[in-house]
Design a protein around this motif. Structure first.
Motif, short mmCIF file in Angstrom:
data_model
loop_
_atom_site.label_atom_id
_atom_site.label_comp_id
_atom_site.label_asym_id
_atom_site.label_seq_id
_atom_site.Cartn_x
_atom_site.Cartn_y
_atom_site.Cartn_z
N THR A 10 104.15 17.82 43.51
CA THR A 10 105.45 17.17 43.61
C THR A 10 106.36 17.93 44.57
N SER A 11 107.64 17.49 44.65
CA SER A 11 108.50 17.94 45.75
C SER A 11 108.74 19.45 45.80
N GLN A 12 108.65 20.14 44.66
CA GLN A 12 108.84 21.60 44.70
C GLN A 12 107.54 22.35 44.95
N VAL A 16 106.19 26.82 41.47
CA VAL A 16 107.61 26.66 41.79
C VAL A 16 108.18 28.08 41.98
N ARG A 35 102.80 20.13 48.99
CA ARG A 35 103.41 18.82 48.91
C ARG A 35 102.42 17.76 49.44
N LEU A 195 103.39 12.19 37.63
CA LEU A 195 104.26 13.36 37.73
C LEU A 195 104.12 14.35 36.58
N ARG A 196 104.21 13.79 35.34
CA ARG A 196 104.28 14.66 34.16
C ARG A 196 104.14 13.79 32.91
N HIS A 200 109.90 9.30 33.81
CA HIS A 200 110.75 9.65 34.95
C HIS A 200 111.23 8.35 35.56
N HIS A 225 100.71 14.15 43.06
CA HIS A 225 102.16 14.37 42.95
C HIS A 225 102.53 14.97 41.59
N SER A 227 103.78 17.61 38.77
CA SER A 227 104.80 18.63 38.58
C SER A 227 104.19 19.77 37.75
N HIS A 228 104.76 20.96 37.87
CA HIS A 228 104.30 22.08 37.02
C HIS A 228 104.53 21.76 35.54
#
Ligand code: ZN
Ligand code: ZN
Ligand code: ZN
Length: 256
Positions: A10-12, A16, A35, A195-196, A200, A225, A227-228
């Motif tokens: 994802t974006s970060q 992270v 990314r 994402l997770r 979202h 994509h 996320s952590h």
């Protein structure tokens, strides 16, 4: 022809910065995620889908030498902010880089990189040829065929791409309109946003992505994509059906 995921995070990205959660400190190489970006190459041509902040590292790691065209899904920074780093290819060919995106996204690129579009540009500035693409359009670069498909990323209408009629690349989405779903139904490989666990407003959650994958019924589905917050890959991959897999940076497929 080879399709490679250059990034799957994802974006970060993952890890992270400054985070010591189990995902960010995992030693599983799949939990290091640049990314999202995808690279398609055959003997003579290469195209890339999205050029984010990790592009330079991704290109060096993968040994990218040439890119004939860039396809952009949408204007979020994690998908376009690396465009300046296309300069080595632009200098080598002495031609502006072809960028395919929706008109709204092309305008946003002009706003984000104004120095690339002024008449008396600094000699080291990148040069882009902006080419509008719309849902349903098919573009062929050498032997590589890419088709644009409309999906929604929260309130934002964005593009997904079908590569060689064999891979559907659906990053950043949580709504696949019926037309797109029909176009990609039963495709051999689906790569789709997840994402997770928690819902979202603009990305599929784990449960939503499972549902979407089941309705598209691809031969194999890969989640991207991440996320952590999703946790280490080896923990959640256990709960996946047998035709759904976590993606990872460097995952590649051979295409006919
Ligand atoms: Zn994104
Ligand atoms: Zn973390
Ligand atoms: Zn986005």
């Amino acid at each position: 022809m080879i399709f490679t995921l250059l990034g799957s995070g994802t974006s970060q990205g993952i890890p992270v910065i400054g985070c010591d959660c189990p995902t960010c400190t995992s030693t599983d190489t799949r939990d290091k995620r640049y990314r999202c970006s995808a690279f398609v190459e055959d003997a003579n041509h290469a195209v890339i889908i999205d050029v984010g902040p990790d592009f330079r590292t991704q290109a060096l790691n993968h040994g990218v030498k040439n890119i004939d065209a860039v396809f952009i899904t949408h204007e979020h920074n994690d998908h376009i902010i690396g465009l300046d780093d296309l300069r080595p290819m632009i200098f080598k060919t002495m031609k502006p880089m072809s960028i395919y995106a929706e008109p709204r996204v092309l305008d946003e690129i002009k706003d984000r990189f104004p120095y690339a579009f002024i008449e008396q540009a600094y000699p080291g500035a990148p040069r882009f040829e902006l080419l509008p693409i719309h849902p349903g359009d098919r573009v062929t670069i050498g032997e590589i065929t890419i088709e644009a498909v409309r999906v929604h990323h929260g309130n934002l209408p964005i593009l997904s791409y079908v590569i060689q009629d064999q891979i559907a690349y659906l990053t950043d989405t949580n709504d696949i309109p019926r037309e797109a779903a029909e176009r990609i139904a039963d495709i051999p490989i689906l790569i789709i946003d997840m994402l997770r666990k928690k819902r979202h407003h603009s990305h599929f959650s784990f449960d939503e992505a499972l549902q979407a994958a089941a309705s598209i019924h691809a031969g194999r589905t890969y989640f991207i994509h991440m996320s952590h917050l999703m946790g280490p890959t080896k923990e959640w991959e256990r709960s996946l059906p047998e035709d759904i897999f976590p993606s990872y940076d460097g995952l590649s497929f051979e295409l006919k």
